[in-house]
Motif scaffolding. Structure first.
Motif, PDB file in Angstrom:
ATOM      1  N   HIS A   1       0.866  -1.171   0.000  1.00 42.05           N
ATOM      2  CA  HIS A   1       0.000   0.000   0.000  1.00 42.05           C
ATOM      3  C   HIS A   1       0.907   1.227   0.000  1.00 42.05           C
ATOM      4  O   HIS A   1       2.123   1.108   0.162  1.00 42.05           O
ATOM      5  CB  HIS A   1      -0.920  -0.005   1.223  1.00 42.05           C
ATOM      6  CG  HIS A   1      -1.835  -1.195   1.260  1.00 42.05           C
ATOM      7  ND1 HIS A   1      -3.027  -1.230   0.592  1.00 42.05           N
ATOM      8  CD2 HIS A   1      -1.693  -2.395   1.870  1.00 42.05           C
ATOM      9  CE1 HIS A   1      -3.618  -2.402   0.793  1.00 42.05           C
ATOM     10  NE2 HIS A   1      -2.824  -3.132   1.567  1.00 42.05           N
ATOM     11  N   ASP A   2       0.327   2.408  -0.136  1.00 37.19           N
ATOM     12  CA  ASP A   2       1.140   3.627  -0.176  1.00 37.19           C
ATOM     13  C   ASP A   2       2.026   3.776   1.052  1.00 37.19           C
ATOM     14  O   ASP A   2       3.199   4.103   0.937  1.00 37.19           O
ATOM     15  CB  ASP A   2       0.254   4.873  -0.305  1.00 37.19           C
ATOM     16  CG  ASP A   2      -0.400   4.967  -1.674  1.00 37.19           C
ATOM     17  OD1 ASP A   2       0.090   4.325  -2.628  1.00 37.19           O
ATOM     18  OD2 ASP A   2      -1.404   5.692  -1.781  1.00 37.19           O
ATOM     19  N   THR A   3       1.473   3.548   2.231  1.00 36.66           N
ATOM     20  CA  THR A   3       2.208   3.843   3.461  1.00 36.66           C
ATOM     21  C   THR A   3       2.774   2.623   4.172  1.00 36.66           C
ATOM     22  O   THR A   3       3.530   2.778   5.128  1.00 36.66           O
ATOM     23  CB  THR A   3       1.301   4.597   4.449  1.00 36.66           C
ATOM     24  OG1 THR A   3       0.162   3.781   4.735  1.00 36.66           O
ATOM     25  CG2 THR A   3       0.859   5.932   3.884  1.00 36.66           C
ATOM     26  N   CYS A   4       2.389   1.425   3.748  1.00 33.81           N
ATOM     27  CA  CYS A   4       2.873   0.220   4.421  1.00 33.81           C
ATOM     28  C   CYS A   4       2.684  -0.996   3.521  1.00 33.81           C
ATOM     29  O   CYS A   4       2.043  -0.914   2.478  1.00 33.81           O
ATOM     30  CB  CYS A   4       2.147   0.001   5.743  1.00 33.81           C
ATOM     31  SG  CYS A   4       0.407  -0.408   5.543  1.00 33.81           S
ATOM     32  N   SER A   5       3.240  -2.107   3.971  1.00 32.63           N
ATOM     33  CA  SER A   5       3.015  -3.394   3.315  1.00 32.63           C
ATOM     34  C   SER A   5       2.331  -4.311   4.316  1.00 32.63           C
ATOM     35  O   SER A   5       2.718  -4.363   5.493  1.00 32.63           O
ATOM     36  CB  SER A   5       4.331  -4.026   2.858  1.00 32.63           C
ATOM     37  OG  SER A   5       4.916  -3.282   1.828  1.00 32.63           O
ATOM     38  N   VAL A   6       1.311  -5.027   3.861  1.00 29.56           N
ATOM     39  CA  VAL A   6       0.592  -5.969   4.712  1.00 29.56           C
ATOM     40  C   VAL A   6       1.066  -7.378   4.363  1.00 29.56           C
ATOM     41  O   VAL A   6       1.030  -7.782   3.202  1.00 29.56           O
ATOM     42  CB  VAL A   6      -0.930  -5.854   4.530  1.00 29.56           C
ATOM     43  CG1 VAL A   6      -1.649  -6.905   5.365  1.00 29.56           C
ATOM     44  CG2 VAL A   6      -1.412  -4.451   4.888  1.00 29.56           C
ATOM     45  N   ILE A   7       1.515  -8.085   5.387  1.00 31.82           N
ATOM     46  CA  ILE A   7       1.964  -9.468   5.244  1.00 31.82           C
ATOM     47  C   ILE A   7       0.875 -10.342   5.845  1.00 31.82           C
ATOM     48  O   ILE A   7       0.670 -10.336   7.068  1.00 31.82           O
ATOM     49  CB  ILE A   7       3.296  -9.698   5.982  1.00 31.82           C
ATOM     50  CG1 ILE A   7       4.362  -8.711   5.517  1.00 31.82           C
ATOM     51  CG2 ILE A   7       3.760 -11.145   5.813  1.00 31.82           C
ATOM     52  CD1 ILE A   7       5.564  -8.632   6.446  1.00 31.82           C
ATOM     53  N   THR A   8       0.152 -11.057   5.006  1.00 29.77           N
ATOM     54  CA  THR A   8      -0.936 -11.908   5.475  1.00 29.77           C
ATOM     55  C   THR A   8      -0.396 -13.317   5.695  1.00 29.77           C
ATOM     56  O   THR A   8       0.166 -13.922   4.782  1.00 29.77           O
ATOM     57  CB  THR A   8      -2.092 -11.930   4.465  1.00 29.77           C
ATOM     58  OG1 THR A   8      -2.531 -10.586   4.250  1.00 29.77           O
ATOM     59  CG2 THR A   8      -3.259 -12.759   4.980  1.00 29.77           C
TER      60      THR A   8
END
Length: 112
Positions: free
Chosen positions: A11-18
């Motif tokens: 994402h613009d401000t972070c990365s999501v690790i699922t």
């Protein structure tokens, strides 16, 4: 035993690790390598979505903490979201859910 599945969404401000499945001594290195690759490409603000994590042993908890510290060395962080069950209790016991955490703490964002 449910193998660990790791999906990354930038994402613009972070990365999501699922994380889906089991985070344990057999799969912890995969999480560490994923975080290392993200940090290497400048993605240092990370959220670990553990809503679908079915198991996490002490090695998995240690891996989450190591991943946070790795991101923190580059002025980033790892936050853990949707914590539940035994993992939630372990994180509470080791003090990662304090009301006034320091900037070097792994922080549990929310639970389900």
């Amino acid at each position: 035993m449910t193998p660990l599945s790791i999906t990354v969404t930038d994402h613009d401000t972070c990365s999501v690790i699922t994380l889906v499945g089991e985070l344990d001594r057999l799969s912890a290195d995969r999480l560490r390598r994923t975080v290392e690759r993200l940090v290497d490409r400048g993605r240092t603000r990370l959220i670990a979505d553990v809503a679908e994590l079915t198991f996490c042993d002490s090695v998995g908890v240690w891996a989450l903490l190591e991943c946070h510290h790795h991101a923190a060395t580059m002025d980033g962080w790892l936050r853990v979201a949707f914590v539940h069950g035994t993992l939630k209790r372990i994180l509470q016991i080791i003090g990662t859910t304090r009301a006034q955490p320091s900037t070097t703490d792994l922080i549990v964002l929310m639970d389900r």
